[in-house]
Design a protein around this motif. Structure first.
Motif, PDB file in Angstrom:
ATOM      1  N   LEU A  88       2.049  12.220   0.630  1.00 36.71           N
ATOM      2  CA  LEU A  88       0.804  11.555   0.997  1.00 36.71           C
ATOM      3  C   LEU A  88      -0.388  12.241   0.332  1.00 36.71           C
ATOM      4  N   PHE A  89      -0.284  13.558   0.273  1.00 38.16           N
ATOM      5  CA  PHE A  89      -1.347  14.341  -0.354  1.00 38.16           C
ATOM      6  C   PHE A  89      -1.558  13.866  -1.784  1.00 38.16           C
ATOM      7  N   ASN A 135       0.850  -1.186   0.000  1.00 38.70           N
ATOM      8  CA  ASN A 135       0.000   0.000   0.000  1.00 38.70           C
ATOM      9  C   ASN A 135       0.891   1.244   0.000  1.00 38.70           C
ATOM     10  N   ASN A 164      -3.138   4.484  -3.945  1.00 36.90           N
ATOM     11  CA  ASN A 164      -2.694   3.540  -2.931  1.00 36.90           C
ATOM     12  C   ASN A 164      -2.991   2.091  -3.293  1.00 36.90           C
ATOM     13  N   LEU A 203       3.157  16.272   1.589  1.00 36.23           N
ATOM     14  CA  LEU A 203       2.846  16.489   0.177  1.00 36.23           C
ATOM     15  C   LEU A 203       2.802  15.163  -0.578  1.00 36.23           C
ATOM     16  N   LEU A 226       4.310   6.102   4.991  1.00 38.30           N
ATOM     17  CA  LEU A 226       4.411   6.201   6.449  1.00 38.30           C
ATOM     18  C   LEU A 226       5.720   5.596   6.941  1.00 38.30           C
ATOM     19  N   VAL A 267       0.364   4.257   0.812  1.00 36.84           N
ATOM     20  CA  VAL A 267       0.296   5.102   2.006  1.00 36.84           C
ATOM     21  C   VAL A 267       1.143   4.506   3.117  1.00 36.84           C
ATOM     22  N   HIS A 268       1.088   3.165   3.252  1.00 32.13           N
ATOM     23  CA  HIS A 268       1.919   2.522   4.263  1.00 32.13           C
ATOM     24  C   HIS A 268       3.395   2.740   3.953  1.00 32.13           C
ATOM     25  N   MET A 276      -3.035  10.324  -1.946  1.00 31.78           N
ATOM     26  CA  MET A 276      -4.463  10.277  -1.641  1.00 31.78           C
ATOM     27  C   MET A 276      -5.287  10.954  -2.715  1.00 31.78           C
ATOM     28  N   LEU A 277      -4.765  12.062  -3.236  1.00 29.14           N
ATOM     29  CA  LEU A 277      -5.512  12.813  -4.236  1.00 29.14           C
ATOM     30  C   LEU A 277      -5.689  11.982  -5.498  1.00 29.14           C
TER      31      LEU A 277
END
Lengths: 179, 204, 390
Positions: free
Chosen positions: B68-69, B24, B77, B66, B30, B26-27, B72-73
């Protein structure tokens, strides 16, 4: 200028902070109602003779848009009449859950018997307790069913949570509300 | 201090592993945040408080947000499947890995004992902003300015890349005024409203 | 016991004390805010639980804790749980570095939890990590409105962090240190920073409203547009943690403003003439200043409507950032080319003219963020038919 307008707004809110709140702490303080407020119905009597004004004609039931009123008429006993006419309402029930408090029964009544009062505190727990019979609505009965039940339980007089500005309307003959 | 270094170093590595192994996006991002924070912590253990704070503010606080932004945008993911989008990516990664391993070997053979921590702390005056700034603007002035020019070029390049071509209808001058100089202040550009542009077009 | 264990225990004790104090303040802030908002709207506010409603926070806490803790099916469980913890963790940690008094004034101990040279920078770093709480909370909810709220908040906070950081640069140059102690001591010697950096204070105030997501910048949770924003899918204690983080951030922002611009834990020097020693009474001054700023937060919330999102971004990038930059450059020039009285005079002049210009041109500047930017090719997209009605 934009910023000064903001300052003006801030000034207004700050001023209101020191004003007395307009909130009525309702159950403790009495809410003020206008006389025209349409609440629970009252069945009135003729002032002198104390006879019921209702003659059991069922016009109110016919006029009711919510079919909330049920009337059964019976012949008057000539020796001891209940109402001045030939007939009187032996059963007069209004279902307060159906009633929309539009006041059309009051307009339809030829004798001015059924009048919208100002009481509104009728919240209760069972459906059956919302059907108000004649003896719950005749002049002199103060308070709704739950209010009277509560008063009987506590052994205190019924306490109405409102007052009417300038007293009840003239149509509500014999009805008194706290002022 | 040694214990802190071991813990933070391990966290850095764990973050790095998560970054490249997470399915993922996003992970993965992170994990990278964890790595950057741990690096900030490593700076802090070396008394470089300014560098630590800047590391957290700039990398973990701004750049990764940014990242992550964007993830997500664009709803990016989802795990990437199918063929590799870049040609020869495996071969290139192999070459890169070999070079890096070579660099490590060279590093291991030419290793010298660094200056003791206390000594360098005195030299850098506890890593405060003043010492860092002085070093950057005297000894490392040229690399510093070169990097700033590089960043500027990157920004201009990014703007140029996302700029859509402007259609040129006949008769409309190439240099249409983008804003109007305010006559009273002489300072402020009034933004282009749709009406203004249409009026400009009508005149032309 | 060795000395370092005692130090560790004292620090732990102070940390727990600060956390508990902040959470109690948060609980009563909610009550005070609701009561004050109500009074500003000529209402009474919550007054039912306990005498004068004083037990309302307790009732709220009990409700939050025992409510069912829902988790959405599509939620990313780990991140969903982690997000509120990050938010409240960063919020509580940020406060610990702020000094509440001079060294050794807390029964012989120092009235702060940790003391870093990077002071203000470290605080900015920790608060910038706080964005992750909101941001990840929005994403991990696996739902549309929360992700919109999360995206909004991340964009907003990054934008306003810049303005915030730039606006205090002039102050840092004047003091020559990022440590809060140095800043407070500087102000004790030369007077409150607001006299020298008025423009910076105004910019910092606006930025901190945006950073704490308070009206008029509470876009991440604009109810009318995106339900409750990043909070939509949260309930019970996780929701309460987010609320806590917001209020603790508000308290931290108030404390930072008090410390940076209003002399920190020291009272105004001119009162020393009336009652000697009043300016160094412990804690009272800081608490009074925090309370004043918290009142300002509530007052503004009672007054101002919310900005539109694009206006918010334009306001940050087109007004706040350039003005902060100009303030920094001018302050640097003044510090470099003047000394003594002239420097003080020039700095005061800079602050006053800056704010006066902002007020005078506030109408004119509004086009910066109200007018929509039109791309040239969009102009050709004018509908062929008149709009409205088929």
């Amino acid at each position: 200028m934009g910023v000064l307008e903001i300052a003006k707004g801030m000034g207004i809110t700050l001023g209101k902070l020191f004003q007395k709140p307009v909130t009525v702490s309702y159950p403790e303080q009495r809410a003020t109602l206008q006389p025209r407020f349409r609440g629970r119905h009252v069945l009135t009597r003729h002032p002198g003779t104390n006879l019921e004004k209702c003659i059991g004609c069922s016009l109110c039931a016919a006029a009711c848009p919510a079919y909330a009123i049920y009337v059964e008429a019976a012949e008057n006993d000539p020796a001891n009449p209940t109402s001045p006419g030939e007939r009187y309402a032996s059963v007069y029930e209004i279902n307060m859950l159906r009633c929309i408090f539009c006041g059309m029964c009051e307009e339809a009544c030829p004798t001015g018997a059924v009048v919208m009062g100002n009481e509104f505190e009728m919240a209760d727990y069972r459906y059956s307790d919302f059907v108000y019979a004649k003896e719950d609505m005749l002049v002199g009965v103060e308070g709704s069913l739950p209010q009277r039940r509560e008063a009987a339980r506590k052994g205190q007089p019924v306490r109405l949570g409102f007052k009417v500005e300038g007293g009840p309307r003239a149509e509500l003959e014999g009805v008194t509300y706290p002022q | 201090m040694m214990l802190a270094f071991i813990i933070l170093g391990a966290l850095t590595l764990v973050g790095g592993v998560i970054t490249i192994s997470a399915r993922n996006a996003v992970h993965a991002a992170l994990g990278l945040v964890g790595t950057l924070l741990s690096v900030g912590g490593l700076f802090a253990t070396m008394n470089a408080s300014f560098l630590a704070a800047t590391q957290v503010i700039v990398y973990a606080g701004a750049i990764m947000v940014l990242f992550l932004f964007v993830i997500m945008l664009l709803n990016a993911n989802q795990p990437v499947t199918g063929r590799d989008p870049v040609p020869f990516v495996r071969e290139l990664a192999g070459i890169g890995g070999t070079l890096l391993a070579g660099a490590f070997v060279v590093l291991a053979f030419t290793y010298k004992d660094p200056r003791p921590l206390t000594e360098s702390a005195v030299a850098l005056r506890d890593g405060t902003a003043g010492a860092v700034g002085e070093t950057l603007l005297t000894r490392f002035l040229l690399p510093f300015e070169a990097v700033s020019v590089l960043l500027l070029v990157a920004i201009v390049g990014a703007v140029a890349l996302v700029q859509r071509p402007v259609p040129q209808p006949d008769g409309v001058p190439d240099t249409e005024p983008a804003g109007v100089l305010s006559p009273e202040t002489g300072l402020i550009f009034e933004a282009v409203t749709q009406e203004a542009v249409l009026k400009e077009r009508g005149r032309a | 016991m060795p000395d370092w264990i005692i130090q560790l225990l004292i620090t732990l004790l102070k940390g727990v004390g600060v956390a508990l104090g902040l959470l109690t303040t948060f609980a009563y802030m909610t009550l005070i805010e609701r009561r004050l908002l109500a009074r500003m709207q000529i209402r009474l506010g919550p007054n039912r639980v306990g005498p004068m409603g004083l037990l309302q926070p307790l009732a709220d806490a009990i409700k939050s804790i025992f409510k069912e803790d829902l988790t959405v099916t599509l939620a990313d469980k780990l991140v969903y749980t982690l997000a509120p913890i990050i938010a409240i963790g960063c919020a509580l940690t940020a406060f610990g570095g702020l000094p509440a008094g001079p060294a050794g004034s807390l029964f012989g101990a120092d009235p702060w939890v940790y003391n870093l040279d990077a002071g203000l920078l470290a605080l900015l770093a920790i608060t910038s990590m706080g964005v992750y709480g909101i941001f990840l909370g929005g994403w991990a909810s696996g739902s549309k409105y929360p992700i919109l709220g999360g995206l909004r908040s991340s964009a907003q906070m990054i934008s306003y962090e810049l303005g915030m950081g730039l606006s205090v640069l002039g102050l840092l140059m004047l003091v020559g240190s990022t440590s809060f102690h140095a800043i407070t001591n500087w102000q004790a010697n030369s007077g409150w920073m607001i006299m020298f950096q008025l423009t910076a204070f105004v910019l910092f105030l606006i930025s901190s409203f945006a950073e704490t997501n308070r009206t008029p910048f509470d876009l991440p949770e604009a109810e009318q547009e995106i339900v409750a924003g990043y909070l939509t899918e949260y309930s019970a204690i996780k929701w309460a943690l987010f609320q806590m983080a917001e209020y603790v951030n508000m308290i931290t922002a108030s404390t930072v403003m008090a410390t940076l611009f209003f002399g920190g834990y020291r009272g105004p020097a001119f009162l020393e003439g009336l009652i000697p020693g009043i300016a160094s009474w412990p804690f009272i001054w800081l608490f009074a200043k925090i309370a004043a700023f918290l009142f300002l937060f509530i007052w503004v919330r009672a007054t101002l409507p919310r900005l539109r999102y694009d206006q918010l971004m334009r306001f940050g990038w087109k007004l706040l950032l350039p003005v902060a930059l100009a303030n920094t450059v001018l302050t640097a020039a003044i510090i470099a080319f003047s000394t003594g009285r002239v420097r003080v005079l020039l700095l005061v002049l800079l602050g006053v003219t800056g704010v006066a210009l902002l007020i005078a041109f506030s109408d004119r500047m509004r086009v910066l963020w109200t007018a929509p930017t039109v791309r040239r090719e969009d102009v050709n997209l004018t509908p062929a038919r008149p709009a409205g009605g088929d």
